[in-house]
Structures are given as C-alpha cells and as structure tokens.
Design a protein around this motif. Structure first.
Motif, mmCIF file in Angstrom:
data_model
loop_
_atom_site.group_PDB
_atom_site.id
_atom_site.type_symbol
_atom_site.label_atom_id
_atom_site.label_comp_id
_atom_site.label_asym_id
_atom_site.label_seq_id
_atom_site.Cartn_x
_atom_site.Cartn_y
_atom_site.Cartn_z
ATOM 1 N N LYS A 245 0.753 -1.412 -0.631
ATOM 2 C CA LYS A 245 0.120 0.197 0.065
ATOM 3 C C LYS A 245 1.136 1.324 0.362
ATOM 4 C CE LYS A 245 -4.169 1.859 0.279
ATOM 5 N NZ LYS A 245 -4.270 2.620 -1.236
ATOM 6 N N ALA A 246 1.876 1.376 0.462
ATOM 7 C CA ALA A 246 3.193 2.343 0.857
ATOM 8 C C ALA A 246 3.498 3.056 -0.398
ATOM 9 C CB ALA A 246 3.762 1.917 1.799
ATOM 10 N N THR A 247 4.111 1.698 -1.012
ATOM 11 C CA THR A 247 4.120 2.204 -2.870
ATOM 12 C C THR A 247 2.607 2.357 -3.293
ATOM 13 O OG1 THR A 247 6.014 -0.412 -2.711
ATOM 14 C CG2 THR A 247 5.025 0.235 -4.305
ATOM 15 N N GLU A 248 2.161 2.414 -3.561
ATOM 16 C CA GLU A 248 0.972 2.726 -4.511
ATOM 17 C C GLU A 248 0.824 3.935 -4.351
ATOM 18 O OE1 GLU A 248 -2.090 -1.876 -5.769
ATOM 19 O OE2 GLU A 248 -2.294 -0.200 -3.709
ATOM 20 N N LEU A 249 0.979 4.347 -2.505
ATOM 21 C CA LEU A 249 0.604 5.599 -2.266
ATOM 22 C C LEU A 249 2.137 6.359 -2.522
ATOM 23 C CD1 LEU A 249 -0.210 4.897 1.412
ATOM 24 C CD2 LEU A 249 -2.013 6.234 -0.225
ATOM 25 N N THR A 250 3.701 5.870 -2.953
ATOM 26 C CA THR A 250 4.431 6.741 -2.655
ATOM 27 C C THR A 250 4.669 6.653 -4.775
ATOM 28 O OG1 THR A 250 5.942 6.058 -1.643
ATOM 29 C CG2 THR A 250 7.073 6.120 -4.276
ATOM 30 N N PHE A 251 3.702 6.161 -5.321
ATOM 31 C CA PHE A 251 3.304 6.060 -6.815
ATOM 32 C C PHE A 251 2.515 6.928 -7.537
ATOM 33 C CE2 PHE A 251 6.865 2.724 -7.402
ATOM 34 C CZ PHE A 251 7.207 3.256 -8.533
ATOM 35 N N ALA A 252 1.027 7.080 -6.539
ATOM 36 C CA ALA A 252 1.012 7.983 -6.142
ATOM 37 C C ALA A 252 0.809 9.379 -6.183
ATOM 38 C CB ALA A 252 -0.910 7.711 -5.951
ATOM 39 N N ALA A 253 1.352 9.443 -5.450
ATOM 40 C CA ALA A 253 2.253 10.780 -5.538
ATOM 41 C C ALA A 253 3.229 11.617 -6.069
ATOM 42 C CB ALA A 253 2.580 10.651 -3.561
ATOM 43 N N ASN A 254 3.430 10.603 -6.659
ATOM 44 C CA ASN A 254 4.475 11.360 -7.579
ATOM 45 C C ASN A 254 3.823 11.390 -9.398
ATOM 46 O OD1 ASN A 254 7.422 11.249 -6.691
ATOM 47 N ND2 ASN A 254 6.330 9.515 -5.333
ATOM 48 N N GLN A 255 2.375 11.125 -9.456
ATOM 49 C CA GLN A 255 1.482 10.975 -10.901
ATOM 50 C C GLN A 255 2.216 9.536 -11.326
ATOM 51 O OE1 GLN A 255 2.787 14.576 -9.534
ATOM 52 N NE2 GLN A 255 1.862 14.229 -8.241
ATOM 53 N N VAL A 256 2.505 8.446 -10.582
ATOM 54 C CA VAL A 256 3.165 7.569 -11.854
ATOM 55 C C VAL A 256 2.340 6.487 -11.462
ATOM 56 C CG1 VAL A 256 5.148 8.335 -12.840
ATOM 57 C CG2 VAL A 256 5.249 7.755 -10.924
ATOM 58 N N SER A 257 1.282 5.698 -10.919
ATOM 59 C CA SER A 257 0.721 5.331 -10.706
ATOM 60 C C SER A 257 0.453 4.033 -11.396
ATOM 61 C CB SER A 257 -1.170 5.845 -9.871
ATOM 62 O OG SER A 257 -1.046 6.784 -9.039
ATOM 63 N N ASP A 258 0.239 4.247 -12.635
ATOM 64 C CA ASP A 258 -0.044 3.386 -13.764
ATOM 65 C C ASP A 258 1.934 2.575 -14.123
ATOM 66 O OD1 ASP A 258 -2.503 3.512 -14.053
ATOM 67 O OD2 ASP A 258 -2.376 4.956 -15.848
#
Length: 353
Positions: A245-258
């Motif tokens: 979940k933290a990794t998903e949140l990290t990628f989302a915070a950097n606008q690269v969720s995909d």
C-alpha cells in the motif's frame, strides 16, 4: 506450522478466549486451533501467515489480507489478540484500528517475546484501555490484557500515512510510508548505497522495455527510482500488504500510478515470468533473529525468474553470509562495493553453453 512460544502462552489461557475473537497480525496457525471453541476471525498484514492459515484449512470467509480493516469484515468482538510487532509504531496502528471493533467490556490481549519489547508496551495499552496488567508469562514471553471501558476514537487510515521528500542518487522523490514498513519515514542506508551504485551502472540507460522486479519493495523508493531512471514499468513485491500500500501511495504521490504492479508474495511464490533485472534490499530477520532462510530461498529461486543473461543486484549488511549462497544459486557473483557495513553484490543468469 508449529505454534510459537507466544501462541503457546495463549493456549494456557484460552479458556477465557471465547465468543467472538479477532486475531490482528497472527504469527502462526493458532487461530485455527482456537476456532474449534470460538468464533474466530484473522486479519493478516503478512502474506506468509495468510497463506499458512489457508493451507491448514482456516475458513477463508473469516480470513483477511489487507492493510486496514473494513466495517464489512465485522466488529463487536469480545476479544482481540495482537502479537507484539517488531515496530512499536505498528502496535500503535493496530491498537487504533482494532479498538473501535471491540465491544464495550471486551478485552485486548497483547502477547510477545521478551526480546520484542512487549514489556514496555503495557503503557501503550493504557492509552485506550482500563484494568491493564500482566496476565501470564512463560517461555520468555509475556501476556498482557486490558478492558475497553470507554469509547474508542474512530480509526482514520489517512492519519497514519507519513509523506516526505527525499533526495537520493540524483533524484528528488516524494515518499509515503505506513507503520511497520521497512525504513518507515527515513532513507535506509543500504538503499542509499544501492541506488548510488545503480546510478553508475551501464544498464541504467534506455531500458524502458525491460522487465524489472523490486523484491521487498518497502515504501517503493527503489521501484520509483528505477522507473524514473529507466522509464520501465516496475513490478514491486513484498510479503507485507502495508508495504505494498505504501508503494502504491508513493507512486500515486509522484503521479505515476500506472507505472507499478504490486504483488503480495511469500518469497517468489506468486511471481510469473522472467525479468531482465531483479533489484533487492532483502529482509534478513524473522522476528528479532537473523534468518538466512528468507534470502537463501530467494537466491535459489530467482534463477528461475531471470532472463538469459538477466542481472541481480543485492544490497546487504556485509556480515551476512550471502556470497556462498549467491555462488550456489548463480554459479558466481561480483562484489561491486563495500563500505560502512554494507556490500553490493551482482549476479547474472549464466548463458547456456
């Protein structure tokens, strides 16, 4: 899976573990044993123990693998059992999450090995419980209980997310973490050394089409750095769903969720296919003890998940006996760097002769 000493201490007291019982973060298969005498649910953050409970036949409708408990999973428990986690902030998180699920007059049971710091955790129980005290002790373990006599604060998951900016190996990253995640809220020294070494490695240019695996992703710092450097989609794996979940949140915070795919897996058991590059800062503890079996099983299995001439990069404390394990798995290895108590190892899938 044999019951560990903490669960054996619970067995000594299980005549009072009746009614509706929730295990938060169980560490063995004791919830199945107790389910013969009580209505038992189990909430796991570890894929290892989730899988173990499934294997022994624990009811899947009562078994949950998730970073947070949802209301649909149930509430109004008579007893909630927590195994003392290694990270004290994870205990705070678990207590905050489960107290609203406990019925008035219900009990929290906290059990742990003496080396885990459980003795000092009694004060944490007193923040939301009454009549807190030691119930039992045996085999170098302690059991504390406390009663819910007052309303619990509502649990707000977002309040537990820690977000910060981190400069590392030529990049500025926004990182997110949750309690219990490796390197929570700070840059791990080994990860810092690993990424600085990778920034100098020839493979770090123009590999956008490569398949890259981050084994033991934690808060996603390695995975995000690799994506930014290469443009490749990253597969991020961890045993902990809090880490995923933290990794998903990290990628989302950097606008690269995909750009990331997360996998909950005990070792490489859930991994399909082969990768051009596998990068890892692997765990080497089981509880409070050094445990080579985690890394050893990974090294022996990773060969089946590397492409021909695929590469493995590992950072580790230099006292760990990884070199002979790497040689056994891949035929040979190279130590790229050693300093400040850490070593960077490189291995390659050998070409077929």
């Amino acid at each position: 899976m044999n019951l560990n000493s903490t669960s054996q201490l619970l067995v000594r007291n299980e005549e009072d573990l009746v009614g509706k019982v929730l295990f938060a973060n169980p560490e063995d298969t004791y919830p199945l044993d107790l389910s013969k005498n009580a209505d038992v649910s189990a909430w796991c953050q570890s894929k290892t123990f989730y899988d173990a409970l499934l294997r022994v036949g624990f009811a899947d409708e009562k078994l949950f693998l998730s970073e947070q408990w949802t209301a649909e999973n149930g509430s109004d428990f008579d007893h909630i059992v927590i195994y003392q986690p290694k990270a004290k902030e994870l205990l705070d998180y678990l207590l905050a999450a489960v107290l609203p699920l406990l019925k008035d007059g219900g009990q929290i049971w906290l059990v742990g090995d003496n080396k885990s710091g459980v003795k000092s955790s009694m004060k944490r129980l007193e923040d939301g419980l009454d009549e807190v005290g030691k119930r039992d002790g045996a085999k170098h373990c302690l059991l504390y209980t406390g009663y819910k006599r007052r309303p619990a604060k509502p649990f707000v998951f977002e309040d537990w997310i820690v977000t910060w900016q981190q400069d590392v190996a030529g990049q500025t990253l926004t990182l997110c973490s949750l309690p219990g995640v490796f390197g929570h809220g700070k840059l791990d020294k080994g990860t810092d050394i690993l990424l600085n070494q990778l920034s100098q490695h020839r493979f770090m240019s123009d590999v956008a089409s490569a398949r890259i695996l981050d084994f033991g992703c934690g808060d996603g710092i390695i995975a995000l750095w690799l994506h930014n450097k290469t443009g490749a989609r990253i597969t991020a794996l961890d045993d902990s769903v809090l880490a995923l979940k933290a990794t998903e949140l990290t990628f989302a915070a950097n606008q690269v969720s995909d750009a990331v795919t997360v996998i909950a897996s005990n070792g490489l058991g859930e991994v399909k296919g082969r990768f051009n590059y596998v990068v890892t800062n692997p765990p080497f503890h089981s509880g409070v003890n050094t445990d080579y079996s985690i890394a050893e099983s990974f090294f022996m299995a990773v060969k089946q998940h590397l492409t021909l001439n695929g590469e493995l990069f590992v950072v580790a404390n230099d006292f760990l006996r990884y070199p002979p394990i790497l040689d056994a798995a891949l035929g040979s290895h190279t130590r790229l760097y050693r300093d400040k108590g850490f070593a960077i190892y490189h291995g390659r899938q050998p070409k077929k002769k």
